[in-house]
Design a protein around this motif. Sequence first.
Motif, mmCIF file in Angstrom:
data_model
loop_
_atom_site.group_PDB
_atom_site.id
_atom_site.type_symbol
_atom_site.label_atom_id
_atom_site.label_comp_id
_atom_site.label_asym_id
_atom_site.label_seq_id
_atom_site.Cartn_x
_atom_site.Cartn_y
_atom_site.Cartn_z
ATOM 1 N N ARG A 277 -8.099 2.397 5.331
ATOM 2 C CA ARG A 277 -9.251 3.234 5.076
ATOM 3 C C ARG A 277 -9.622 3.085 3.604
ATOM 4 N N PRO B 6 -1.953 10.633 -4.386
ATOM 5 C CA PRO B 6 -3.178 10.455 -3.600
ATOM 6 C C PRO B 6 -4.286 9.741 -4.371
ATOM 7 N N ASP C 87 -10.243 5.395 1.353
ATOM 8 C CA ASP C 87 -9.949 6.460 0.404
ATOM 9 C C ASP C 87 -8.552 7.053 0.570
ATOM 10 N N GLY C 88 -7.617 6.261 1.134
ATOM 11 C CA GLY C 88 -6.288 6.810 1.307
ATOM 12 C C GLY C 88 -5.313 5.772 1.784
ATOM 13 N N PRO C 89 -4.074 6.180 1.976
ATOM 14 C CA PRO C 89 -3.049 5.208 2.346
ATOM 15 C C PRO C 89 -3.282 4.644 3.740
ATOM 16 N N HIS D 1 -4.029 0.598 10.141
ATOM 17 C CA HIS D 1 -5.435 0.979 9.940
ATOM 18 C C HIS D 1 -5.653 1.219 8.452
ATOM 19 N N GLN E 236 -7.275 10.355 -4.545
ATOM 20 C CA GLN E 236 -8.265 11.262 -5.121
ATOM 21 C C GLN E 236 -7.854 11.823 -6.486
#
Lengths: 210, 350
Positions: B83, B317, B85-87, B81, B319
Amino acid sequence: MSDLPQSFLAALEELDQLRADALFRLALADRAPIEAVEQLIVPALEAIGRGWDEGRTALSQVYVAGRFCERLVSGVFPAGIEAGGERPRTAIVVLNDYHFLGKRIVSAVLRASGIAVLDYGRMDVDELVSRVAADRLEVLLISVLMLPAALQVGALTAALRARDLPVRVAVGGAPFHFDAELWREVGAHAMGRTAGDAPGIVRALLEEGR
Amino acid sequence: MNSMQRCLAALAHQEPDRVPLFLLATLHGARELGMPIAEYFSAAEHVVEGQLRLFRKYRGDCLYAFFYAAIEAEAWGGSTHFRADGPPACGEPVIGSASLIDRLDPPAIDDAPGLLRVIETIRRLSDFAGDRVPVIGVAISPFSLPVMQMGFAAYLDLIHDDRARFEQLMRVNEEFTVSWANAQLAAGATAICYFDPLSAASVIPPALYRQTGRRVARRTLARITGPTATHLASGRALPIMGDLADTGTLAVGVSALEDLRVLKAAAGDRVALLGNLNGVEMRRWTPVRAEAEVRRAIAGAARGGGFILSDNHGEIPWQVADQVLMAIGDAVERWGRYPLDWIPSAARAG
């Protein structure tokens, strides 16, 4: 008999289920089932959770202890301690994440502590807000592993406020462990460092909300 | 010294010219290229370009060929999956029932498109790096891989309730991990980061680790034909530091939850330390805080070599802001030059 809780805790920490089972039966010989749960199981699970937070016990021990205590409790309360026909006002969910172990551990600890909890599985923000409203929830527990999912809690709490839903939100999981300020930043009402914190948090949030 | 010489000296527990810096940024490459994360990881040339840009921008000492953990699960038939804004995360477990372990075979590397993209990435990065910059490959340990293959809870149940099937799964997984790690080395990877979060003392008790993950690691690392570093992905290492050293690994990735001075004392010159900047907190750091954290880490573990500064998880991350990563690089230049005379003597002795 006074060291029964300590012996029970030691048996759980050593994953000695036969001994833990025997000690719990021993407790039931001179206690009501609810007293045995409150005096043996609840403090033992809290202590194991604290041990994990302090680096003395491992996640697998928390998981196995929770799973085992859940079985013990369901043995003496087949329908659940609080089952009075009323639907629980507490739920647990994995928010936009795919890691379910934390939710499973917390659910086991809550049920082993006599707290009924609805399992929402995995949801996104919009679906969750609708369910919270439909179930008229009082407490929502959110388990996350990944940082992006933790940040999504901020969008959720904003959406709950926008709909003026009075639910209290508690969060737990690795990102909150590594950043002590994150739970406040995302608008949660409480943060559990370990699964053992969950029963106390639920009781406190239910009390606050009434 | 170039990056390779710097890292080799540190891993040999000697003092290089400055503390080596492994800024293990993966997702930031997509940002550099201005493309969605899923698209970024769909082609080797994207990741090669992303890594080269990050290398030049942040002034780290390695090129990191890691895509995402679930790429190994894809080789076993799993899904991923993505996404924004992330791994990427692993989809549904491919081992839905423990009985499937009885007829499980390891997938061939050549049959896994995702793994082949990684191999191609390593080839190209290696062409660029020559013997000046280490290219780091990644293999999930056979012991930790089942968290993706089966799901975490089902795997813990297997370890506790069905040791025979657990051992069978380890046999199959070991064949896969050894093939995968050696394919990366053959493509030009300098070393393999052996990701083994399940072995961390915060995940399973040390006594259980000694019966399970340590044995698996000793067998597996002995068959990997190049140097390895074991990463516990933020999990606690201190109670098993000696055991980790016994597996033959050269370095251990350690947690921000542990004190580097204590870890250094436990590791001695048996195993180097990699860490332990807090990647989650890093999201809120200012450049000033980043500098202070770099100083803290260097003061804790860099004397005498045996230390590579890095984040504590093996992945920065999405962010985390550029200015923070740049500030980390600046701070290493400022405070990481040996002989590190600025460290108080009490800290050195510690």
